[in-house]
Motif scaffolding. Sequence first.
Motif, short mmCIF file in Angstrom:
data_model
loop_
_atom_site.label_atom_id
_atom_site.label_comp_id
_atom_site.label_asym_id
_atom_site.label_seq_id
_atom_site.Cartn_x
_atom_site.Cartn_y
_atom_site.Cartn_z
N ALA A 25 0.84 -1.20 0.00
CA ALA A 25 0.00 0.00 0.00
C ALA A 25 0.87 1.25 0.00
N TYR A 26 1.95 1.25 0.76
CA TYR A 26 2.86 2.38 0.80
C TYR A 26 3.45 2.63 -0.60
N GLY A 27 3.76 1.57 -1.32
CA GLY A 27 4.25 1.70 -2.69
C GLY A 27 3.24 2.39 -3.58
N TYR A 28 1.96 2.05 -3.41
CA TYR A 28 0.91 2.71 -4.19
C TYR A 28 0.85 4.20 -3.86
N VAL A 29 0.98 4.53 -2.59
CA VAL A 29 0.95 5.94 -2.18
C VAL A 29 2.14 6.68 -2.78
N GLU A 35 3.07 10.46 -9.51
CA GLU A 35 2.16 10.79 -10.60
C GLU A 35 1.60 12.20 -10.44
N GLY A 36 1.24 12.55 -9.23
CA GLY A 36 0.74 13.90 -8.97
C GLY A 36 1.79 14.95 -9.28
N GLN A 37 3.02 14.70 -8.89
CA GLN A 37 4.10 15.64 -9.17
C GLN A 37 4.35 15.75 -10.68
N GLN A 38 4.26 14.64 -11.38
CA GLN A 38 4.42 14.68 -12.83
C GLN A 38 3.31 15.50 -13.48
N ASP A 39 2.15 15.52 -12.86
CA ASP A 39 1.02 16.30 -13.38
C ASP A 39 1.05 17.75 -12.89
N GLY A 40 2.11 18.11 -12.17
CA GLY A 40 2.29 19.49 -11.74
C GLY A 40 1.79 19.83 -10.36
N LEU A 41 1.33 18.84 -9.61
CA LEU A 41 0.87 19.12 -8.24
C LEU A 41 2.06 19.27 -7.31
N ASP A 42 1.97 20.21 -6.42
CA ASP A 42 3.00 20.45 -5.43
C ASP A 42 3.04 19.29 -4.44
N SER A 43 4.24 18.87 -4.04
CA SER A 43 4.35 17.74 -3.10
C SER A 43 3.71 18.08 -1.76
N ASP A 44 3.72 19.36 -1.37
CA ASP A 44 3.08 19.78 -0.13
C ASP A 44 1.57 19.56 -0.20
N MET A 46 0.06 17.39 -2.11
CA MET A 46 -0.14 15.94 -2.10
C MET A 46 -0.05 15.40 -0.66
N ALA A 47 0.93 15.88 0.09
CA ALA A 47 1.10 15.41 1.46
C ALA A 47 -0.10 15.76 2.33
N HIS A 48 -0.59 17.00 2.21
CA HIS A 48 -1.76 17.39 2.99
C HIS A 48 -2.98 16.57 2.61
N ALA A 49 -3.17 16.35 1.32
CA ALA A 49 -4.32 15.55 0.88
C ALA A 49 -4.20 14.12 1.38
N ALA A 50 -3.00 13.56 1.33
CA ALA A 50 -2.79 12.19 1.79
C ALA A 50 -3.04 12.07 3.29
N LEU A 51 -2.56 13.05 4.06
CA LEU A 51 -2.80 13.03 5.50
C LEU A 51 -4.29 13.14 5.81
#
Length: 89
Positions: A25-29, A35-44, A46-51
């Motif tokens: 599951a961690y690998g999927y995350v 993928e999000g970063q490749q699409d231009g999303l900021d890692s921050d 992504m992190a907030h959304a994941a949390l």
Amino acid sequence: MSILSDDPMLDPNLPEDHGDARRVAYGYVEDAFAEGQQDGLDSDAMAHAALFAALRTLVETYGEEATAVFTEALPEKVRCGAFTSGTRH
């Protein structure tokens, strides 16, 4: 299954298949982050959304109080480097 664990990714008390499932599951995350970063999303972002998604799922599964108790240990884990890879700040 308990929400409380010293290290949910590598908890030796978890059945082997359960620990393996968490590693997969961690690998999927990680893949979703890449993928999000490749699409231009900021890692921050992504992190907030994941949390948010993770905490929402924990609340749905275990309830608010158990999730709150679980998250109380996070500050010390962060300070001790439990989530650090590479150089520490």
